[in-house]
Design a protein around this motif. Structure first.
Motif, short mmCIF file in Angstrom:
data_model
loop_
_atom_site.label_atom_id
_atom_site.label_comp_id
_atom_site.label_asym_id
_atom_site.label_seq_id
_atom_site.Cartn_x
_atom_site.Cartn_y
_atom_site.Cartn_z
N ASP A 132 0.97 -0.98 -0.27
CA ASP A 132 -0.18 0.01 0.19
C ASP A 132 0.80 1.49 -0.02
OD1 ASP A 132 -2.70 -0.48 0.49
OD2 ASP A 132 -2.54 -2.09 1.29
N THR A 134 0.90 5.15 0.43
CA THR A 134 0.22 6.06 1.07
C THR A 134 0.28 7.46 1.07
OG1 THR A 134 -0.95 5.52 2.89
CG2 THR A 134 -0.74 7.84 3.56
N PHE A 136 0.98 11.18 2.81
CA PHE A 136 0.80 12.58 3.62
C PHE A 136 0.61 13.75 3.28
CE2 PHE A 136 1.74 8.54 5.83
CZ PHE A 136 0.23 8.93 7.08
N GLY A 167 -3.61 12.50 5.35
CA GLY A 167 -3.77 11.73 4.46
C GLY A 167 -4.47 10.78 3.20
N TYR A 168 -4.12 10.40 2.73
CA TYR A 168 -4.88 9.72 1.69
C TYR A 168 -3.90 8.27 1.27
CZ TYR A 168 -2.71 12.22 -2.84
OH TYR A 168 -1.76 12.89 -3.19
N ASN A 169 -4.83 7.91 0.61
CA ASN A 169 -4.39 7.08 -0.44
C ASN A 169 -3.34 6.59 -2.03
OD1 ASN A 169 -5.01 4.87 1.61
ND2 ASN A 169 -6.32 5.31 1.04
N GLU A 170 -2.47 6.31 -2.13
CA GLU A 170 -1.95 6.33 -3.49
C GLU A 170 -2.14 4.92 -4.27
OE1 GLU A 170 -0.15 9.32 -5.35
OE2 GLU A 170 0.47 10.21 -3.36
N ARG A 171 -2.24 5.22 -5.64
CA ARG A 171 -1.47 4.16 -6.39
C ARG A 171 -0.78 3.07 -6.39
NH1 ARG A 171 -5.31 0.69 -9.10
NH2 ARG A 171 -4.48 -1.28 -10.51
N ALA A 172 -0.39 1.97 -5.97
CA ALA A 172 0.65 0.81 -5.95
C ALA A 172 1.71 -0.06 -6.61
CB ALA A 172 0.78 -0.22 -5.02
#
Lengths: 429, 429
Positions: A132, A134, A136, A167-172
């Motif tokens: 994953d 993340t 920030f 923060g937010y989730n980004e693309r792995a």
């Protein structure tokens, strides 16, 4: 256990030029392919790439509990999973074997031939298989710049920023290693008339100067990591360029945040510098008040003095300094970020990546994106070749460099680079 | 190649009760542990779990190009990576072997003993190792409900919704399989006085009724998938409950979108129903106008008629129907979602998960979250036991069921369940 690998007085029998990012005090970890097409985990001293798979097979880690194939892998995830004690034993041993006074490997030509390569003869791969990712949003100057530029100052909803590391989730899947070319991406944007969106290659392709930390498997599903223990679970750091298309971002981000404006690519530097190696460069983190207890740190030195210089290299080879920043510009520390990430019981795995967000300082020269450096296109930059930039042009090569330097000496991250290729031409737009 | 597995007239020599979700026309894929602690990929007919590792070892897939260990794995990722032709050959062969007129396996007791298990004697695991997890926001009724509840109707910024399937990245590490208990998570929230945030267990724990599709490795970094080819890369679908803490969400979501309010857990059903199996339930998707060409589909039937019933089971065993919805309530189709995800060159891998977003219909009884069903706490629900709910209480078990039924027969997804456990008690809040 003492980090003997950090001994500032140690010299290596491998030659290291003055000012090199990779003296024997660094000992970072990466993954590369040798000229014989062997993929291995390795480290670097000076201009030499060291094959740790071969090093281990030949017995140089004897006495350290390691599985046989731990370094013969295409990612560091399993090694990182072994935990801090193992990382430290391994770094200390490497320092010992390459110490100028140690002749074991130095005098064994047949071993040297299969362990040591010219770093220019190997191809660096992505050091981890990112589970994953993340990102920030932890630079106060960056947050302030965005607020000012888009008139968000008086929006009380934004007051959460001082209470937690947002923060937010980004693309792995699209995290790539330094040197990978970046195709100008397509996307939907809303033209100035605001009537109907149009589709085409982005006209506002930007960089974001960031760093990222990489964790070991830290907590089970449902558990959390305490802020004062969080650094124990951080293996090391890399440079990160979180490419962004500002025109796409503007149109798509309400209400769920950035999506396609970020997911086309994020570039990381190939050598993970361990938190252990960064220890001599630890420095005071930002003064913070009224924090909730789960974010309160017991000690004041929670960040690192890492100089970040970002250059735009034009096709004629000119290097234009765009940004002169420092990792210690961040308001939220890595320990606070990791504690916040897991406070709801979210599990963190070996190889997870946590970006800092754009690292801007207060001064204009330290801004970490073209959006800020050119103040939303109001102040174009003039390059050495006389051309101007508000955003990236095809052919531009963005180079982020990061290093630490003080009385202890210098260690660094090398480079994080990506060159912009023109958008693919499609018949169907 | 014909999908002979879908033959509606076929019966199996394994007993299948009337109304069962898993007749021989379904043949979904999942991962389970047998009572002998063997992890394998399998399928299900009626109340029987079928070990495809053993089935393959014993030669029942002879003639189909498959690696020896393709089903002896703890995730379906590699099998999914083999592509649609292989999925179809495998499903057709399973249908053939379990056909009531085929005696090959039926009459071989020693083979049956190692291939066929009572489904109650195996433990279902997560069917895929999720690489990336996107959640879309594709129900128009859901988007309208949110806008109405929070007075966003006149916000022109929200007009992007009709032009593209909005989405955001979610956390992959905390995707868990149906049956996993969900600890009430902690988080920061802003009390009604709006002065200072507080920290503690969430008081507004919600469900979100969703479905998700799972892809094969679809495109290289930098390439895109065309909307009219997108379904070729979709292996199948699962039920999804995207647990949310509304109090945390409200405080943290500006400006980057939901983060910790979603990342603590997302539950998926264990059996992936293939897109092939859903083919007889294909139906017309929403009428859309003024789409950009990259989202325009050539045919009208781009969604599936999948009934979704969601129950709240209280600790006394009462089943309370919360929501009666349908997958075909979605405005954006799965093909459009996948085309949009990749239009910027973002690469999609085998095992990636794409949630639909909350599936609400226009009618109140079809709303897919307690936020909507109780209209932001204005209209509490009264359960059979006389207690009221605005959000989930400790001990509540949320059960989503999904199935298709028409003249072709019935197939279904089984259940997606999660029971709420009380928050962990910590000394340090």
């Amino acid at each position: 256990m003492e980090i003997t690998a950090n001994n500032p007085n140690r010299k290596s029998w491998l030659q290291v030029a003055q000012g090199c990012d990779f003296p024997i005090q660094n000992i970072p970890f990466g993954v590369f392919i040798t000229k014989d097409d062997i993929i291995t985990i390795g480290t670097r001293i000076g201009e030499y790439a060291i094959d740790l798979g071969a090093f281990h097979q030949l017995g140089y880690f004897n006495g350290i509990p390691l599985t046989d194939d731990i370094f013969m892998q295409d990612s560091l995830n399993d090694f990182i999973d072994d935990g801090r004690m193992t990382w430290r034993l391994v770094r200390n041993r490497i320092a010992e074997i390459f110490d100028i006074n140690n002749t074991t490997l130095k005098d064994n030509k047949s071993h040297r031939d299969v362990i040591i390569f010219d770093v220019n003869e190997v191809e660096m791969l992505s050091p981890v298989d990112v589970g994953d990712f993340t990102d920030f949003f932890s630079s106060k100057a960056h947050a302030k710049n965005i607020s000012k530029m888009f008139n968000l100052q008086n929006n009380s909803k934004e007051q959460n920023w001082l209470h937690m590391p947002l923060g937010y989730n980004e693309r792995a899947s699209s995290v790539v290693v330094s040197g990978t070319s970046i195709r100008r991406p397509y996307g939907q944007t809303l033209p100035a008339d605001g009537l109907n969106p149009v589709f085409g290659p982005s006209n506002k392709l930007d960089m974001e100067v960031e760093m990222a930390f990489i964790t070991t498997s830290a907590n089970n599903f449902g558990d959390r990591i305490l802020v004062n223990e969080a650094e124990e679970f951080i293996f090391g750091m890399v440079l990160l360029n979180d490419w962004s298309t500002r025109d796409v971002q503007k149109w798509e981000s309400k209400p769920l945040g950035p999506f396609l404006s970020k997911s086309f690519a994020s570039t990381i530097s190939p050598w993970i510098v361990t938190l252990d190696a960064l220890e001599p460069y630890r420095c005071k983190s930002a003064k913070q008040e009224n924090l909730l207890p789960y974010l309160q740190l017991n000690t004041p030195k929670n960040t690192f003095d890492i100089k970040l210089n970002t250059f735009l290299e034009t096709e004629n080879g000119d290097l234009n300094l765009l940004s002169d920043s420092n990792f210690n510009n961040l308001y939220w520390s890595i320990a606070q970020q990791l504690a916040h990430q897991t406070v709801n019981g979210c599990n963190v795995r070996s190889g997870d990546l946590f970006g800092s967000g754009t690292i801007s300082g207060k001064e204009e020269k330290s801004f970490g994106s073209l959006l800020e450096l050119c103040w939303n296109e109001e102040k174009p930059i003039t390059l050495k070749d006389g051309t101007k930039r508000t955003y990236l042009e095809d052919g531009d090569n963005v180079i982020i460099r990061g290093y630490c330097e003080n009385e202890h000496g210098r260690i660094g991250f090398g480079k994080c680079t990506g060159k912009i290729l023109p958008a693919i031409k499609y018949n169907l737009q």
